[in-house]
Every structure is written in C-alpha cells, then in structure tokens.
Design an enzyme around this catalytic site. Structure first.
Site, PDB file in Angstrom:
ATOM      1  N   ASP A  16      86.244 -32.825 -17.296  1.00 30.31           N
ATOM      2  CA  ASP A  16      87.019 -34.051 -17.498  1.00 30.31           C
ATOM      3  C   ASP A  16      86.252 -35.202 -16.863  1.00 30.31           C
ATOM      4  O   ASP A  16      85.537 -35.007 -15.871  1.00 30.31           O
ATOM      5  CB  ASP A  16      88.402 -33.932 -16.852  1.00 30.31           C
ATOM      6  N   ASP A  71      91.087 -33.863 -24.942  1.00 29.73           N
ATOM      7  CA  ASP A  71      92.459 -34.190 -24.538  1.00 29.73           C
ATOM      8  C   ASP A  71      92.994 -35.376 -25.342  1.00 29.73           C
ATOM      9  O   ASP A  71      94.176 -35.401 -25.702  1.00 29.73           O
ATOM     10  CB  ASP A  71      92.526 -34.515 -23.045  1.00 29.73           C
TER      11      ASP A  71
END
Length: 176
Positions: free
Chosen positions: A125, A141
């Site tokens: 991330d 995401d």
C-alpha cells in the site's frame, strides 16, 4: 457481443488493470521502501510505503487463507455475472455495460491484491491521505472501492428489477 468476445474483452481489461496495479506497487517498492514519505500536498496527501498483512484498513492481520477464499468467491461471483449477461439487452431495458465495468474493476482489484498475497504474503500500500488520517491503500483498492460504490448506486438508483432478470436464478413463473 458474442460470449467469447465478451470474456476476451473482460480478461484483457482485467489484465491491463492488474498490470497497472502491479506496476504502481513495484514503483512503490523501488522508490518508497526504506525512505521517508514523499509529500505531494503538505498535510493532505503523500506516498508512503506500507506492507499490509491484513484486509482493508489493516483489519484481520495474518489471515491469508481467509483472504484467498474471499478473493476466490468474489472473482467467481463476478465471472458468473459476466457469464449471465446477455449478448444484447432488450431495447426497453437499461444497458448492462455499467455492471460489466464494475465486474472488471472488482476482479482486477481482487486479483491484484491476491497476487501480492500469494507472492509476498502481504499487499503493498502507498497512497495516504494525511488530512483525514485515512488508511494507506493502493490502486487495486481503488478499483474495488469505486466499483463496489458504483454497484450500490446502480442497484439503488439506476436499475429496476426487470433490468436485472438475466441474473435471476429462479425460472420465469416461479414465486417465493
């Protein structure tokens, strides 16, 4: 569009989106890992490296087999929906292209994060909205979140039950 073309476009689109996701994650590893965050808008948005071993927002840390099952179920459901989509929708019914695009986004996001979990045991991330202290996230995401939100909006405000008849598992004339 013929079924094989429908699936060919679907898988090609997914491959491109998964490729984009994996490329951005590789850039994050190369340029952000081991470095301080790259501030793009001071106090608002930055790029920071994070290895997420959980689900959304870091929940359920270390439950990899659970994530595999969820990803497989989501991908299977989206593929089933694409399979059930008619080649042509009747003129009086609304187009199913928005649902098709949502399925592409959801499968691409699920597959992108699944690849990370299989190959690395965690998901990379790197987007961080500091202003609202939002959890760090990635491109996959974004695919899932935007597609899921679009599905909710489509089901609540755009489609009628009659538009979604191709997805019904009951036969015509059946009642509950």
């Amino acid at each position: 569009m013929k079924k094989w073309k429908q699936f060919a476009v679907f898988f090609l689109s997914c491959a491109v989106l998964v490729g984009l996701d994996q490329w951005t994650k590789s850039l994050a590893v190369k340029h952000l890992s081991g470095h301080p965050p790259l501030v793009l808008i001071d106090g608002i948005f930055e790029l920071t490296y994070l290895e997420n071993r959980g689900a959304a927002f870091g929940m359920l840390q270390g439950r990899q087999s659970f994530f595999f099952l969820i990803a497989a179920a989501v991908i299977a459901a989206a593929l089933f929906a694409v399979w059930r989509m008619p080649e042509r929708q009747a003129p009086e019914k609304k187009s199913l292209i928005p649902l098709y695009l949502c399925a592409i986004g959801i499968v691409s996001g699920a597959a992108g994060n699944l690849i990370d979990r299989i190959l690395q045991g965690y998901v990379v991330d790197f987007f961080y909205f500091r202003l609202i202290n939002f959890p760090v996230f990635n491109v996959a995401d974004c695919y899932v979140t935007i597609s899921a939100a679009a599905l909710i909006i489509l089901f609540l405000f755009y489609y009628k039950d009659s538009d979604l008849e191709p997805f019904s598992l009951k036969k015509k004339g059946d009642s509950l």
